[in-house]
Enzyme design. Structure first.
Site, short mmCIF file in Angstrom:
data_model
loop_
_atom_site.label_atom_id
_atom_site.label_comp_id
_atom_site.label_asym_id
_atom_site.label_seq_id
_atom_site.Cartn_x
_atom_site.Cartn_y
_atom_site.Cartn_z
N GLY A 202 -0.91 -32.38 26.91
CA GLY A 202 -0.78 -31.37 25.85
C GLY A 202 0.05 -30.20 26.33
O GLY A 202 0.73 -30.28 27.35
N ASN A 203 0.01 -29.10 25.59
CA ASN A 203 0.71 -27.88 26.02
C ASN A 203 -0.06 -26.65 25.59
O ASN A 203 -1.07 -26.75 24.89
CB ASN A 203 2.16 -27.87 25.51
CG ASN A 203 2.21 -27.86 23.99
OD1 ASN A 203 1.77 -26.92 23.35
ND2 ASN A 203 2.75 -28.94 23.42
N HIS A 204 0.42 -25.48 26.02
CA HIS A 204 -0.35 -24.24 25.84
C HIS A 204 -0.16 -23.57 24.48
O HIS A 204 -0.62 -22.45 24.30
CB HIS A 204 0.03 -23.24 26.93
CG HIS A 204 -0.52 -23.60 28.28
ND1 HIS A 204 -1.86 -23.76 28.50
CD2 HIS A 204 0.10 -23.85 29.45
CE1 HIS A 204 -2.06 -24.09 29.76
NE2 HIS A 204 -0.88 -24.16 30.37
N SER A 205 0.51 -24.20 23.54
CA SER A 205 0.73 -23.53 22.24
C SER A 205 -0.60 -23.16 21.60
O SER A 205 -1.52 -23.98 21.51
CB SER A 205 1.50 -24.48 21.31
OG SER A 205 1.43 -24.00 20.00
N ALA B 64 4.53 -27.07 18.53
CA ALA B 64 5.10 -27.46 19.83
C ALA B 64 4.73 -28.92 20.04
O ALA B 64 3.74 -29.25 20.70
CB ALA B 64 4.52 -26.58 20.93
#
Ligand code: CTP
Length: 403
Positions: free
Chosen positions: A212-215, A280
């Site tokens: 995943g990502n930090h969005s 994102a």
């Protein structure tokens, strides 16, 4: 949420018996989330006290140009008051006040403020039935409408004179309902459908792990809210976030993976006028998702990744009338790369985030963006809150339809 929420309202009270009902009117406006500044004509104070209205409005009430009891008090500046307001309501509007509004008489603070007001003005007449029907009153209504003011028609019923007929000031509930209906009908994105994507996507590795990502999703949620507040019907397709958005015009659809976001976007795209791709989205996902939790048996471990579908580019390929807005996050040759993205993804507008600006980007409450349109017009914006950036983006949508 009421369309009156956050609105700055001047309530001008003139001297008729219906002035007593303004206590309820102020309470309802405050309950709807408005800020209320009451201005009373001197005569109206015989019917309702300034203390009542200041208590309910949580603001001092003004009725003269200066405070007669306090010689050091500041002049009550009608120009500042008028410029502060998003809208002005004159209720009750007596025959006397209406005729002075028509003739431009400014012998009290309410009238001087009316003459200075640039915002929409509504007036709720209140008078006896014969006065209400008099040719002079009807002529005044006509002129005020020509000025651009809006009448909130009087209602039928018992009048203070003992007679019964048309002339009673509209009930406070009906005044508020009238304002809400009228303001909603004039919202600039009314009738438009807007698709917004927000947040990260999670790409499963096994049943318990993901890439995943930090969005945080905040940018997309703020855009969805700003568009809905201006009357758009919004479909918000959101990856996993901690955010929520409850708004009668927002339909929130939660998804997890890029493929689910792709499917949701394609389900809605044909029906929408605008799509804003603020998510994102993961660019890659594990090629094979393990059906059981992966054991830590190996010293090293690698995951083969495959590209996800580019949702925005796929929408650009099939777009017809849709106004398509994408985001770009670049670290070098920002403008050039963003321009290429406009062409590659067939966008109408790109919102460029530069990682070179401190205060901008993931997990921060602020953002510094540059708009680039399909004609490559470059417009750098100041560092501002994500809410303000969302408002700028929505203003671009409005400009597209109201140019
Ligand atoms: N986007 C998308 N689907 C993807 C990847 C990105 O819809 N699978 C959208 C994002 O929502 C955003 C824009 O494309 O509006 C961002 O593109 P970005 O990730 O910055 O660039 P890419 O096109 O992926 O190119 P690169 O990563 O090589 O810069």
């Amino acid at each position: 949420m009421s369309v009156l929420s956050g609105k700055k309202i001047i309530l001008g009270v003139s001297g008729g018996i219906a002035a007593y009902k303004t206590a309820t009117l102020v309470r309802l406006l405050i309950k709807a989330g408005a800020q209320v500044q009451v201005i009373m004509t001197p005569a109206s104070k015989d019917f309702v006290t300034p203390l009542t209205l200041s208590t309910l409005s949580k603001n001092p009430v003004y009725s003269s140009f200066f405070n007669e009891e306090d010689e050091n008090a500041l002049w009550n500046n009608h120009v500042d008051l008028a410029l502060w307001a998003d809208l002005m309501i004159i209720a009750p509007a007596t025959a006397n006040t209406l005729s002075k509004m028509v003739s431009g008489n400014s012998d009290n603070l309410l009238l001087a403020t009316y003459l200075s007001a640039k915002c929409p003005v509504y007036f709720a007449p209140a008078m006896d039935l014969d006065m209400y029907k008099h040719a002079s009153t009807l002529a005044n209504f006509h002129v005020l409408k020509e000025f651009g003011d809006t009448i909130i028609p009087a209602e039928n019923g018992e009048l203070a004179s003992g007679l019964s007929g048309e002339g009673r000031m509209a009930e406070p509930e009906n005044i508020v309902a009238f304002l809400e209906r009228d303001l909603e009908s004039k919202l600039p994105l009314r009738g438009k459908k807007v698709l917004v994507t927000a947040g990260p996507t999670y790409e499963a590795i096994d049943p318990v792990r993901f890439i995943g990502n930090h969005s945080s999703g905040k940018m997309g949620y703020d855009i969805a809210k700003a568009a809905a507040n201006l009357g758009a019907e919004v479909i918000l397709v959101s990856g996993p976030t901690h955010l929520d958005l409850k708004h009668p015009l927002v339909q929130l659809e939660r998804v997890t993976s890029a493929q689910e976001m792709y499917d949701a976007c394609h389900r809605y795209f044909n029906a929408v006028d605008v799509a804003v791709s603020a998510a994102a989205v993961a660019d890659y996902r594990p090629k094979n998702v393990a059906s059981q939790k992966i054991k830590k048996n190996e010293a090293t471990f690698s995951i083969e990744l495959e590209k996800t579908k580019d949702i925005l580019a796929s929408l650009g390929e099939i777009k017809t009338r849709q106004f398509l807005i994408g985001f770009a996050l670049e670290t070098e040759n920002e403008i050039e790369h963003a321009k290429q993205k406009i062409q590659k993804k067939n966008l109408d507008l790109i919102v460029l985030n530069s990682l070179n600006d401190s205060g901008a980007g993931f997990g921060k409450p602020t953002n510094k963006v540059t708009f680039i349109d399909k004609n490559f017009l470059v417009e750098p914006m100041e560092l501002k809150s994500k809410e303000a950036v969302a408002q700028d983006i929505v203003n671009k949508i409005i400009a597209h339809y109201h140019a």
